[in-house]
Motif scaffolding. Structure first.
Motif, PDB file in Angstrom:
ATOM      1  N   VAL A 109      -9.636  -2.165  -8.410  1.00  0.00           N
ATOM      2  CA  VAL A 109      -9.310  -2.825  -7.140  1.00  0.00           C
ATOM      3  C   VAL A 109      -8.671  -1.846  -6.170  1.00  0.00           C
ATOM      4  O   VAL A 109      -8.974  -1.849  -4.969  1.00  0.00           O
ATOM      5  CB  VAL A 109      -8.377  -4.033  -7.369  1.00  0.00           C
ATOM      6  N   GLY A 110      -7.787  -0.980  -6.679  1.00  0.00           N
ATOM      7  CA  GLY A 110      -7.140   0.005  -5.819  1.00  0.00           C
ATOM      8  C   GLY A 110      -8.142   0.952  -5.189  1.00  0.00           C
ATOM      9  O   GLY A 110      -8.033   1.298  -4.004  1.00  0.00           O
ATOM     10  N   PHE A 111      -9.135   1.387  -5.967  1.00  0.00           N
ATOM     11  CA  PHE A 111     -10.193   2.264  -5.465  1.00  0.00           C
ATOM     12  C   PHE A 111     -10.984   1.563  -4.359  1.00  0.00           C
ATOM     13  O   PHE A 111     -11.243   2.140  -3.299  1.00  0.00           O
ATOM     14  CB  PHE A 111     -11.111   2.651  -6.623  1.00  0.00           C
ATOM     15  N   GLN A 112     -11.355   0.313  -4.600  1.00  0.00           N
ATOM     16  CA  GLN A 112     -12.120  -0.448  -3.604  1.00  0.00           C
ATOM     17  C   GLN A 112     -11.325  -0.643  -2.315  1.00  0.00           C
ATOM     18  O   GLN A 112     -11.836  -0.407  -1.211  1.00  0.00           O
ATOM     19  CB  GLN A 112     -12.508  -1.806  -4.188  1.00  0.00           C
ATOM     20  N   LEU A 113     -10.072  -1.069  -2.455  1.00  0.00           N
ATOM     21  CA  LEU A 113      -9.234  -1.309  -1.280  1.00  0.00           C
ATOM     22  C   LEU A 113      -8.998  -0.022  -0.499  1.00  0.00           C
ATOM     23  O   LEU A 113      -8.988  -0.025   0.737  1.00  0.00           O
ATOM     24  CB  LEU A 113      -7.897  -1.911  -1.706  1.00  0.00           C
ATOM     25  N   SER A 114      -8.800   1.064  -1.215  1.00  0.00           N
ATOM     26  CA  SER A 114      -8.512   2.343  -0.569  1.00  0.00           C
ATOM     27  C   SER A 114      -9.669   2.784   0.325  1.00  0.00           C
ATOM     28  O   SER A 114      -9.472   3.149   1.482  1.00  0.00           O
ATOM     29  CB  SER A 114      -8.229   3.397  -1.641  1.00  0.00           C
ATOM     30  N   HIS A 165       0.805  -1.221   0.000  1.00  0.00           N
ATOM     31  CA  HIS A 165       0.000   0.000   0.000  1.00  0.00           C
ATOM     32  C   HIS A 165       0.838   1.270   0.000  1.00  0.00           C
ATOM     33  O   HIS A 165       0.391   2.310  -0.482  1.00  0.00           O
ATOM     34  CB  HIS A 165      -0.939   0.012   1.209  1.00  0.00           C
ATOM     35  N   ILE A 166       2.081   1.208   0.515  1.00  0.00           N
ATOM     36  CA  ILE A 166       2.883   2.437   0.565  1.00  0.00           C
ATOM     37  C   ILE A 166       3.478   2.775  -0.797  1.00  0.00           C
ATOM     38  O   ILE A 166       3.928   3.895  -1.011  1.00  0.00           O
ATOM     39  CB  ILE A 166       3.986   2.363   1.640  1.00  0.00           C
ATOM     40  N   LEU A 167       3.480   1.799  -1.741  1.00  0.00           N
ATOM     41  CA  LEU A 167       3.961   2.080  -3.095  1.00  0.00           C
ATOM     42  C   LEU A 167       2.870   2.692  -3.961  1.00  0.00           C
ATOM     43  O   LEU A 167       3.131   3.134  -5.073  1.00  0.00           O
ATOM     44  CB  LEU A 167       4.479   0.799  -3.755  1.00  0.00           C
ATOM     45  N   SER A 168       1.633   2.685  -3.456  1.00  0.00           N
ATOM     46  CA  SER A 168       0.511   3.285  -4.172  1.00  0.00           C
ATOM     47  C   SER A 168       0.085   4.526  -3.408  1.00  0.00           C
ATOM     48  O   SER A 168      -0.337   4.435  -2.254  1.00  0.00           O
ATOM     49  CB  SER A 168      -0.653   2.294  -4.273  1.00  0.00           C
ATOM     50  N   VAL A 169       0.243   5.689  -4.039  1.00  0.00           N
ATOM     51  CA  VAL A 169      -0.070   6.946  -3.359  1.00  0.00           C
ATOM     52  C   VAL A 169      -1.524   6.953  -2.926  1.00  0.00           C
ATOM     53  O   VAL A 169      -2.425   6.719  -3.725  1.00  0.00           O
ATOM     54  CB  VAL A 169       0.215   8.149  -4.291  1.00  0.00           C
ATOM     55  N   SER A 170      -1.763   7.201  -1.632  1.00  0.00           N
ATOM     56  CA  SER A 170      -3.126   7.151  -1.096  1.00  0.00           C
ATOM     57  C   SER A 170      -3.288   8.206  -0.008  1.00  0.00           C
ATOM     58  O   SER A 170      -2.549   9.188   0.047  1.00  0.00           O
ATOM     59  CB  SER A 170      -3.408   5.747  -0.550  1.00  0.00           C
ATOM     60  N   GLY A 171      -4.243   7.971   0.901  1.00  0.00           N
ATOM     61  CA  GLY A 171      -4.534   8.942   1.958  1.00  0.00           C
ATOM     62  C   GLY A 171      -3.356   9.214   2.857  1.00  0.00           C
ATOM     63  O   GLY A 171      -3.167  10.340   3.338  1.00  0.00           O
ATOM     64  N   LEU A 172      -2.550   8.189   3.117  1.00  0.00           N
ATOM     65  CA  LEU A 172      -1.366   8.356   3.964  1.00  0.00           C
ATOM     66  C   LEU A 172      -0.426   9.402   3.368  1.00  0.00           C
ATOM     67  O   LEU A 172       0.045  10.310   4.061  1.00  0.00           O
ATOM     68  CB  LEU A 172      -0.644   7.009   4.100  1.00  0.00           C
ATOM     69  N   PRO A 206      -7.077   6.249  -9.049  1.00  0.00           N
ATOM     70  CA  PRO A 206      -8.225   6.256  -8.131  1.00  0.00           C
ATOM     71  C   PRO A 206      -7.872   6.561  -6.674  1.00  0.00           C
ATOM     72  O   PRO A 206      -8.534   7.385  -6.048  1.00  0.00           O
ATOM     73  CB  PRO A 206      -8.810   4.846  -8.291  1.00  0.00           C
ATOM     74  N   PRO A 207      -6.832   5.937  -6.074  1.00  0.00           N
ATOM     75  CA  PRO A 207      -6.510   6.266  -4.684  1.00  0.00           C
ATOM     76  C   PRO A 207      -6.109   7.725  -4.504  1.00  0.00           C
ATOM     77  O   PRO A 207      -6.473   8.356  -3.511  1.00  0.00           O
ATOM     78  CB  PRO A 207      -5.335   5.332  -4.359  1.00  0.00           C
ATOM     79  N   VAL A 208      -5.363   8.272  -5.485  1.00  0.00           N
ATOM     80  CA  VAL A 208      -4.953   9.671  -5.394  1.00  0.00           C
ATOM     81  C   VAL A 208      -6.166  10.584  -5.486  1.00  0.00           C
ATOM     82  O   VAL A 208      -6.316  11.530  -4.701  1.00  0.00           O
ATOM     83  CB  VAL A 208      -3.939  10.014  -6.515  1.00  0.00           C
ATOM     84  N   LEU A 209      -7.053  10.301  -6.440  1.00  0.00           N
ATOM     85  CA  LEU A 209      -8.268  11.111  -6.595  1.00  0.00           C
ATOM     86  C   LEU A 209      -9.097  11.103  -5.325  1.00  0.00           C
ATOM     87  O   LEU A 209      -9.550  12.146  -4.855  1.00  0.00           O
ATOM     88  CB  LEU A 209      -9.109  10.561  -7.756  1.00  0.00           C
ATOM     89  N   ARG A 210      -9.302   9.906  -4.785  1.00  0.00           N
ATOM     90  CA  ARG A 210     -10.095   9.792  -3.558  1.00  0.00           C
ATOM     91  C   ARG A 210      -9.485  10.608  -2.438  1.00  0.00           C
ATOM     92  O   ARG A 210     -10.172  11.373  -1.758  1.00  0.00           O
ATOM     93  CB  ARG A 210     -10.189   8.316  -3.164  1.00  0.00           C
ATOM     94  N   VAL A 263      -4.827  24.077  -4.410  1.00  0.00           N
ATOM     95  CA  VAL A 263      -3.961  24.114  -5.604  1.00  0.00           C
ATOM     96  C   VAL A 263      -2.861  23.071  -5.486  1.00  0.00           C
ATOM     97  O   VAL A 263      -2.567  22.330  -6.442  1.00  0.00           O
ATOM     98  CB  VAL A 263      -3.362  25.523  -5.792  1.00  0.00           C
ATOM     99  N   SER A 264      -2.237  22.983  -4.289  1.00  0.00           N
ATOM    100  CA  SER A 264      -1.131  22.028  -4.086  1.00  0.00           C
ATOM    101  C   SER A 264      -1.613  20.592  -4.236  1.00  0.00           C
ATOM    102  O   SER A 264      -0.952  19.767  -4.885  1.00  0.00           O
ATOM    103  CB  SER A 264      -0.517  22.230  -2.700  1.00  0.00           C
ATOM    104  N   LEU A 265      -2.778  20.280  -3.647  1.00  0.00           N
ATOM    105  CA  LEU A 265      -3.306  18.917  -3.739  1.00  0.00           C
ATOM    106  C   LEU A 265      -3.702  18.582  -5.174  1.00  0.00           C
ATOM    107  O   LEU A 265      -3.498  17.451  -5.636  1.00  0.00           O
ATOM    108  CB  LEU A 265      -4.503  18.739  -2.803  1.00  0.00           C
ATOM    109  N   SER A 266      -4.264  19.564  -5.878  1.00  0.00           N
ATOM    110  CA  SER A 266      -4.649  19.331  -7.281  1.00  0.00           C
ATOM    111  C   SER A 266      -3.424  19.066  -8.154  1.00  0.00           C
ATOM    112  O   SER A 266      -3.425  18.142  -8.974  1.00  0.00           O
ATOM    113  CB  SER A 266      -5.418  20.536  -7.826  1.00  0.00           C
ATOM    114  N   LEU A 267      -2.374  19.868  -7.952  1.00  0.00           N
ATOM    115  CA  LEU A 267      -1.133  19.661  -8.714  1.00  0.00           C
ATOM    116  C   LEU A 267      -0.518  18.306  -8.399  1.00  0.00           C
ATOM    117  O   LEU A 267      -0.040  17.600  -9.293  1.00  0.00           O
ATOM    118  CB  LEU A 267      -0.135  20.782  -8.400  1.00  0.00           C
ATOM    119  N   PHE A 268      -0.548  17.932  -7.126  1.00  0.00           N
ATOM    120  CA  PHE A 268      -0.007  16.632  -6.739  1.00  0.00           C
ATOM    121  C   PHE A 268      -0.793  15.500  -7.393  1.00  0.00           C
ATOM    122  O   PHE A 268      -0.226  14.522  -7.880  1.00  0.00           O
ATOM    123  CB  PHE A 268      -0.039  16.472  -5.219  1.00  0.00           C
TER     124      PHE A 268
END
Length: 678
Positions: free
Chosen positions: A355-360, A257-264, A309-313, A296-301
């Motif tokens: 799957v990433g969206f669901q797991l996130s 999960h740490i290799l996939s950018v998410s809420g953390l 999907p995890p980043v968007l969420r 703006v910073s979060l949108s650029l990121f």
């Protein structure tokens, strides 16, 4: 306030249900639009009537849910590219003969041994405008790859449908691409293409240029390649260059999960931005400036990270939290999650099947719902114990929530996940803070060497920790059989148990016992289905012949390979094709004649020897036998011919023509996948 009492919760649930129904039912757009118009008329009537008669409020609520349901159906239909008349899937000739096509590269994928791979948007076929996303496979050569995102390429190529799985229990890559609205691939070489001088400068182009600049400045500072690839995944979500060995280490240690950018990751970024903006006073203008800077910073990121999907969420959820904080309104985190789900699915409903969206979402919901319950079991008295306990409870809460879905999709479970999370969290916190600073500096110039070395060593430590845990492979349970019955039953058991533990009552305890019975029934149904299975399968395996006969749980494996050393890599690959190698009772050399369900099966191998007038029901051809099939068909008169992947393509083409003349069915595993006889 209960979550389901929030009106948006019911609307979101109905909307998601509509997407699911549309995905599996696929009604016509006319039916969907007509139905939602009728529902809207009913909604408006009940809206005005319910003001005078409160008894109609219930029906008004039902009509609202119906509108949301049908809106979900329509949203998916309008976002299904294959239903659009301009989509290339409707140009059948492009799949039959080579056509002159033009496309623009939009995303770089992980390369394989033979090709550099990209996602591209089609511009036209011949002189006609056709749209849609395709996978572009460009053959590798000795020259460096000079393609960039935004390149418009013209070439002559054949569009190819992504084939369905060739063996049972295999990952359905065609369905995976279809959910991303990609329906075809092209295979080309660099010599066959013409690159336009004009570059299409979209948001993807600028994101790619920014990534390239960061990588250039990191390489200039002599950042170790292995650690740099992990850094790009951790900070920016770019996993294309990570080696398969490192990915396997993170999988086996339970840290994927740490290799996939998410809420953390987004949470760390938001904290970092707030830290930088701390000198700005919390006045009305100051608060607005902070909000704009965060959004703006979060949108650029999100854009730089590829809008996965995890980043968007995460970006949308934290944006809503920032807006709520600016408006000085207390917001229920569950409602924020629901709003983010609804907003994302309105614009991209196919994310629901990612799957990433669901797991996130399931992981985050589980942490919010289950972690307080686990945390209350013990109250540590010192800071170190508190840190360890909180890390454990967060990790266990996420694993409890995602346990059924992980087993359903991946069929493996890393038992030492909690050890990994305790060990890596302090290192990961330091890496994220240092990494954000390094990446920001690298956008403009080469980063100072001392900072690069600190960042590099911290990632090296992270890799060593995950490798150390992953090396204990005996703690990784693999090849777990977990079907949809188990998936539903275990989620029902988890939900009812948590409800009961949070606020015990007799009805909730009854619900727990009923869910236990449901789990037992899922085991009984699965066992019954398994025991009733009686099948013979000819598998698709390059240069190999693999046939299994299944009677209930027992599998008899017949092959032309030497399986004296079952632990060898080659044999492991062959066994994995079977899907459940633990059920194999025996492995034997393949026979030339055998029977199954009162049907006679004859196999002709490379020797080309067969007994005339044996009259088999099924004839299996393997290892490219040098035979005259026309004569063989006259001698044996089989009802069907099966050819596996050990035969050459040219011979199979000839055999197919011979069978067509005799009107005998010809099943090639190269074209049709495995052959199953029940």
């Amino acid at each position: 306030m209960k979550v389901l009492d929030f009106p948006l919760a019911k609307i979101t649930i109905c909307f998601i249900t509509g997407i699911l129904v549309s995905y599996y039912w696929q009604p016509t757009i006319f039916v969907a639009v007509a139905t939602i118009l009728i529902t809207e008329i009913l909604f408006l009537m009940l809206y005005f009537l319910s003001g005078k008669n409160k008894k109609l409020l219930l029906f008004f609520g039902i009509s609202t849910c119906l509108i949301s349901f049908w809106l979900g159906i329509i949203t998916l239909l309008f976002h299904t590219d294959s239903l659009q008349p301009s989509n290339y899937i409707h140009y059948k000739k492009a799949f039959e003969d080579e056509q002159t096509i033009s496309f623009t590269l939009t995303e770089q994928l992980k390369s394989n041994r033979y090709n550099d791979r990209y996602v591209a948007c089609l511009n036209h076929i011949k002189s006609s405008i056709y749209r849609g996303k395709i996978i572009v496979n460009i053959q590798k050569d000795n020259l460096p790859n000079t393609f960039i995102i935004g390149n418009t390429i013209q070439t002559k190529a054949l569009l190819q449908h992504t084939t369905a799985p060739k063996n049972p229990n295999q990952f359905d890559y065609a369905k995976y691409l279809s959910n991303k609205k990609i329906y075809a691939q092209v295979y080309i070489s660099k010599a066959e293409i013409e690159i336009s001088k004009k570059i299409e400068k979209t948001v993807w182009f600028y994101a790619s240029m920014l990534n390239s600049r960061i990588i250039y400045n990191l390489e200039k500072a002599h950042f170790n390649k292995t650690e740099m690839n992990v850094a790009m995944a951790l900070i920016l979500g770019q996993r294309q260059e990570i080696s398969s060995d490192i990915i396997r280490d993170y999988q086996y240690s339970g840290a994927t999960h740490i290799l996939s950018v998410s809420g953390l990751h987004v949470g760390y970024i938001m904290l970092f931005i707030l830290f930088i903006l701390k000198p700005i006073p919390n006045t009305r203008k100051g608060s607005l400036m902070k909000l704009i800077a965060i959004l703006v910073s979060l949108s650029l990121f999100g854009i730089i990270s590829g809008l996965s999907p995890p980043v968007l969420r995460s970006v949308i959820m934290f944006s809503f939290l920032a807006i709520g904080n600016h408006l000085r309104r207390g917001s229920n985190i569950y409602h924020t999650l629901l709003i983010s789900i609804l907003l994302i699915l309105l614009f991209e409903p196919y994310f629901l099947f990612d799957v990433g969206f669901q797991l996130s979402y399931i992981a985050l919901f589980s942490i919010l719902w289950i972690q307080p319950l686990l945390k209350g079991i013990w109250k540590p008295k010192n800071k170190i114990s508190t840190y360890v306990w909180e890390a454990l409870t967060v990790s266990f809460a996420a694993q409890i929530g995602t346990f059924p879905i992980c087993l359903y999709y991946f069929h493996q479970f890393p038992c030492l996940f909690f050890v990994t999370n305790i060990l890596i969290l302090p290192v990961l916190s330091f890496i994220m803070i240092t990494g954000i600073v390094v990446m920001l500096i690298s956008v403009f110039t080469s980063c100072p060497i001392f900072l690069i070395k600190i960042f590099e060593k911290s990632i090296c430590i992270l890799n060593l920790i995950t490798h150390g845990v992953a090396s204990l492979e005996s703690f990784v349970i693999r090849d777990i059989g977990f079907n949809f019955y188990y998936f539903l039953a275990f989620y029902v058991l988890t939900i009812t148990t948590v409800f009961w533990l949070k606020k015990p009552s007799y009805p909730k305890l009854v619900a727990v016992f009923i869910s236990v019975i449901f789990v037992q029934l899922s085991f009984i149904i699965t066992k019954k289905d398994l025991e009733e299975k009686h099948e013979l399968i000819v598998y698709h395996a390059k240069k190999k012949t693999i046939i299994t006969e299944r009677n209930g749980k027992k599998i008899l494996l017949f092959t032309n390979e030497n399986f004296k050393n079952r632990g060898s890599e080659q044999n492991s690959i062959s066994l994995n094709i079977i899907g459940n190698p633990e059920c194999i009772k025996s492995i034997s050399k393949i026979k030339n004649t055998f029977f199954f369900n009162n049907q006679k099966i004859l196999l002709i191998d490379s020797s080309g020897v067969y007994k005339r007038n044996s009259c088999p029901d099924i004839l299996i051809l393997t290892q490219s036998p040098k035979i005259n099939l026309d004569r063989v068909l006259l001698d044996l008169k089989p009802k069907i011919i099966v050819s596996d992947a050990s035969n050459s393509y040219s011979l199979q083409k000839y055999w197919k023509m011979s069978c067509s003349k005799k009107r005998i069915p010809f099943h090639s595993t190269d074209e049709m996948g495995f052959y199953k006889l029940n």
